[in-house]
Design an enzyme around this catalytic site. Structure first.
Site, PDB file in Angstrom:
ATOM      1  N   SER A 286      -3.244 -17.674 -41.728  1.00  0.00           N
ATOM      2  CA  SER A 286      -2.000 -17.859 -40.964  1.00  0.00           C
ATOM      3  C   SER A 286      -2.327 -18.391 -39.583  1.00  0.00           C
ATOM      4  O   SER A 286      -3.412 -18.130 -39.047  1.00  0.00           O
ATOM      5  CB  SER A 286      -1.257 -16.534 -40.820  1.00  0.00           C
ATOM      6  OG  SER A 286      -1.980 -15.642 -39.994  1.00  0.00           O
ATOM      7  N   ASP A 287      -1.397 -19.158 -39.006  1.00  0.00           N
ATOM      8  CA  ASP A 287      -1.530 -19.478 -37.594  1.00  0.00           C
ATOM      9  C   ASP A 287      -1.463 -18.142 -36.840  1.00  0.00           C
ATOM     10  O   ASP A 287      -0.958 -17.140 -37.350  1.00  0.00           O
ATOM     11  CB  ASP A 287      -0.433 -20.453 -37.137  1.00  0.00           C
ATOM     12  CG  ASP A 287      -0.844 -21.182 -35.861  1.00  0.00           C
ATOM     13  OD1 ASP A 287      -1.765 -20.700 -35.159  1.00  0.00           O
ATOM     14  OD2 ASP A 287      -0.254 -22.237 -35.555  1.00  0.00           O
ATOM     15  N   TRP A 288      -1.961 -18.145 -35.631  1.00  0.00           N
ATOM     16  CA  TRP A 288      -2.192 -16.901 -34.884  1.00  0.00           C
ATOM     17  C   TRP A 288      -0.882 -16.134 -34.632  1.00  0.00           C
ATOM     18  O   TRP A 288      -0.028 -16.570 -33.857  1.00  0.00           O
ATOM     19  CB  TRP A 288      -2.914 -17.246 -33.592  1.00  0.00           C
ATOM     20  CG  TRP A 288      -4.405 -17.221 -33.751  1.00  0.00           C
ATOM     21  CD1 TRP A 288      -5.289 -16.497 -32.993  1.00  0.00           C
ATOM     22  CD2 TRP A 288      -5.211 -17.895 -34.728  1.00  0.00           C
ATOM     23  NE1 TRP A 288      -6.576 -16.686 -33.448  1.00  0.00           N
ATOM     24  CE2 TRP A 288      -6.558 -17.529 -34.503  1.00  0.00           C
ATOM     25  CE3 TRP A 288      -4.942 -18.757 -35.794  1.00  0.00           C
ATOM     26  CZ2 TRP A 288      -7.611 -17.990 -35.287  1.00  0.00           C
ATOM     27  CZ3 TRP A 288      -5.991 -19.223 -36.574  1.00  0.00           C
ATOM     28  CH2 TRP A 288      -7.300 -18.837 -36.320  1.00  0.00           C
TER      29      TRP A 288
END
Ligand code: BGC
Length: 748
Positions: A286-288
């Site tokens: 996932s993106d942060w």
């Protein structure tokens, strides 16, 4: 602590524990041999999948869970006992030393290794990704990726977080410079070579942000609505090509929702399209802060949570223990992560810090920038400049005495030689800080015109700059537009007084040359005034020399626009950028799981233009543009002739390109197709190209093979790419609006 020392410490601990149960030397070496022999997953003759399965069999539940998540952002967060071993990049996943599985040490690396100063300065800043796309050069894309991979490795990382390939649907997007333009075939092809280059250095490469992270405003809670066919034929096609041709070992899912569901828990995007249709064997991270659920995300195909372990740590373990998530589902995620580590070679070629070669990097950066600069206008052959005939040069604006602007946010590279300076009048905190690289156009110009008087004016007072320009043989105005992750551009105008500056200088001196340093297209109310306009993008570590070489003709420009420059924002599919409602505007970044738990209502962006992105939109709407997609001039001229099209497994377009001018040059010969009317597609689409190097007077016959997918529509009923029977017009030329060759081929 130094990683190599940690490895030594781990090794010592292992020896001590073995020695406790086996004290004689021969017994110890037998055990060691046994352990080596038992590590069947270390056998390089097995496939990455087989090796992953063998390693996984040995893993405890805790070890499996450990692979599923990040541990904060060591770069910014305080170091913990867990991240103490990290290289202080963007993300860190703990390894399993007893099985020989290293930590995942990740670093952002869009146009170079981010924040390299942590470890020993000197990472190369390449020209921005959008510049690479302007080169249309697949070999350069590989070299770009390989340099990033090499430098990541030298800095001690084993995973890249680069590879942005969201297409430029919204040119005010603050990350346009990090992406590869508006066309899915161009962007997908370039990202595939870039990621292959990264992975050639035994680094896990990724592509991001999957999918439709096409604006930064409210990126954490925007919901984008788009029909399936349009989605598959636009943004998703760029990712599809990237996955199929580049074989990235990781894909980063985006912050935003797509058709009502967050990207990182979107079963359609992750399981159905990416993993099933495209057969992506790697892992999805996932993106942060972009993970928003546990069971839902896991079932939808999210393999790894970054940057924390809010869902994929203890909560995940409890869900497995209580039977809410099955062991095979967990194993599927673990398998993909391990498989990628074996496939990329991060296990067989362990990380080892060395020293980045900044000189080699600078040379690559220079060459790629020279390959990327686009000559937009050149009246009366104002360029190239002849140093022997010029006595006075006025250099104006954009801090061109000191440096050149770079793209900000998580892409930001810390270049060799220190920053020229940091300016942030509006937003003093990262990531919206303007960083100027120490590559001075003024010095580059002085070096190329040693007998001329070269004067500099900051451009702060346009009237004063114009007065200085008036007396000069040539005026060169540098103009810039800064962009960065986390916010979008308010509009496509050059910021501040720069439009006024260019207009006044050009009015004062007919030999005015404008050099743009931008990531996105800009509008040019003054376009008719200057004699020449050059787009230099964010030009990287050695940008000034590349610009100097183009201005003085050592290099013949050959870049072509990967994004249309519209006449005005009014011509965009969305004349006004859709912004989050006022009550949620104070969040500039992503929504953390906790904020999400409190519930931020999504706001809607309807992509009513569907697959009509960039030139497809302007073509369909019959709108005039300032400079079209695929456009770029040269100091020579080219002629096209003799198109023939042969149908077959791939369709082959064969034609001749001739250099009809007096200088050697490289022409990007572009091939487009118009589909049969019954396909109901935009008027034309890019289906291939060839960058042809030609001496003056030379001709070459080239063949461009067209992948049938690029001629197809996505048939939602059949759930596959389908060729619509009928007549296809193949168009060939030097820009999307200059296509002199035409041939019709019937495909049934
Ligand atoms: C960005 C990603 C980046 C990550 C780690 C996020 O905010 O959207 O592109 O890789 O941070 O730095």
């Amino acid at each position: 602590m130094d990683y190599s020392r940690c490895r030594a410490v781990f090794g010592t601990l292992a020896i001590v524990s073995l020695s406790l149960s086996c004290l004689s030397a021969s017994c110890f070496s037998q055990r060691q041999k046994h352990a080596e022999a038992e590590r069947l997953w270390m056998n390089k003759n097995l496939s990455a999948d087989e090796r992953a399965d063998l390693a996984m069999k040995e893993m405890t539940l805790d070890e499996k869970i450990q692979l599923l998540h990040g541990n904060g952002m060591p770069m910014f967060d305080p170091l913990t006992p867990v991240t103490a071993l990290s290289n202080r990049g963007g993300g860190y996943g703990i390894g399993i030393p007893r099985l020989g599985i290293p930590a995942l040490d990740m670093c952002d690396a869009a146009y170079g290794v981010r924040g390299s100063a942590q470890n020993g300065r000197y990472s190369t800043a390449l020209p921005a990704d959008v510049a690479l796309a302007a080169s249309w050069d697949t070999a350069a894309a590989f070299e770009y990726g390989a340099l990033i991979g090499r430098e990541l490795r030298a800095q001690g990382y084993n995973m890249s977080l680069g590879g942005g390939v969201d297409i430029t649907r919204e040119p005010r997007d603050g990350r346009t410079f990090e992406y590869l333009g508006e066309d899915p075939v161009l962007a997908g092809t370039i990202v595939a070579r870039l990621v292959a280059g990264v992975q050639s250095q035994h680094i896990i490469g990724d592509i991001k942000h999957y999918a439709f992270n096409d604006q930064e405003s409210g990126r954490g809670w925007v919901n984008v609505n788009i029909g399936e066919r349009a989605a598959r034929e636009s943004d998703l096609l760029a990712f599809e090509i990237g996955v199929e041709q580049g074989h990235p070992d990781a894909v980063m899912c985006a912050y935003n929702r797509v058709n009502g569901v967050f990207s990182c828990e979107n079963n359609y995007l992750l399981n159905e399209v990416l993993k099933k249709d495209w057969k992506f064997p790697g892992f999805v991270l996932s993106d942060w802060g972009g993970t928003h659920s546990l069971e839902k995300a896991s079932a939808a195909g999210l393999d790894h949570e970054e940057g924390e372990s809010f869902f994929y740590g203890e909560r995940y373990k409890a869900a497995v223990e209580s039977g809410k998530i099955s062991m095979p589902e967990l194993d599927e995620h673990v398998h993909r992560i391990l498989r990628s580590m074996f496939a990329a070679g991060v296990i067989d070629y362990p990380q080892w810090r060395s020293v980045v070669d900044p000189f080699a990097g600078r040379e690559v950066a220079l060459k790629i920038e020279e390959d990327s600069i686009v000559l937009l206008k050149n009246d009366r052959a104002a360029l190239p400049l002849d140093a022997a005939k010029i006595h006075t040069i006025a250099v104006i604006g954009a801090h061109s005495d000191a440096g050149m602007i770079s793209g900000g946010g998580s892409a930001q590279v810390d270049p060799p030689g220190e920053k020229a300076f940091i300016a942030s009048p509006e937003a003093p905190t990262p990531p919206n800080v303007e960083v100027w690289f120490p590559t001075s156009p003024l010095k580059a110009i002085e070096a190329r015109a040693p007998h001329a008087i070269v004067k500099y004016d900051s451009g702060a007072d346009p009237a004063a700059a114009a007065a200085m320009a008036k007396g000069a043989d040539v005026a060169i105005v540098f103009a810039y537009q800064f962009e960065s992750e986390g916010s979008d551009l308010p509009n496509l105008s050059l910021p501040g007084n720069q439009d006024d500056l260019v207009a006044r200088v050009a009015a004062a001196n007919p030999h005015t040359i404008v050099v743009l340093e931008t990531g996105s297209p800009v509008t040019m109310p003054w376009v008719k005034a200057p004699a020449a306009i050059v787009e230099a993008w964010y030009a990287g570590s050695d940008g000034a020399n590349a610009v100097g070489n183009v201005l003085f003709g050592t290099v013949n420009p050959s870049g072509k626009l990967p994004n249309t420059f519209p006449e005005s924002e009014a011509d965009l599919p969305h004349p006004t950028l859709v912004k989050p409602p006022p009550e949620s505007r104070h969040f500039s970044g992503h929504v953390s799981p906790l904020q999400e738990a409190k519930g931020l209502p999504p706001f809607q962006v309807d992509y009513t233009e569907g697959a009509e992105v960039g030139y497809k939109w302007y073509d369909a709407q019959k709108k005039l543009v300032l400079f079209p997609f695929g456009y770029g001039l040269s100091y020579t001229s080219y002629g096209y002739s003799g198109l023939s099209v042969a149908p077959g497994k791939t369709i082959k377009a064969t034609f001749t390109v001739a250099n009809t001018g007096a200088r050697a040059g490289a022409e990007i010969a572009e091939v487009y197709a118009s589909l049969p009317a019954s396909a109901q597609e935009p008027p034309k689409r890019l289906v291939g190209w060839s960058k042809v190097q030609l001496n003056s007077g030379e001709k070459r016959t080239v063949t461009v093979e067209i992948d049938p997918k690029y001629l197809s529509i996505f048939d939602v009923q059949k759930d596959e790419w389908t060729l619509v029977p009928g007549d296809y017009t193949i168009l060939v030329g030097g820009s999307s609006q200059d296509l002199p060759l035409k041939a019709v081929v019937s495909l049934r």
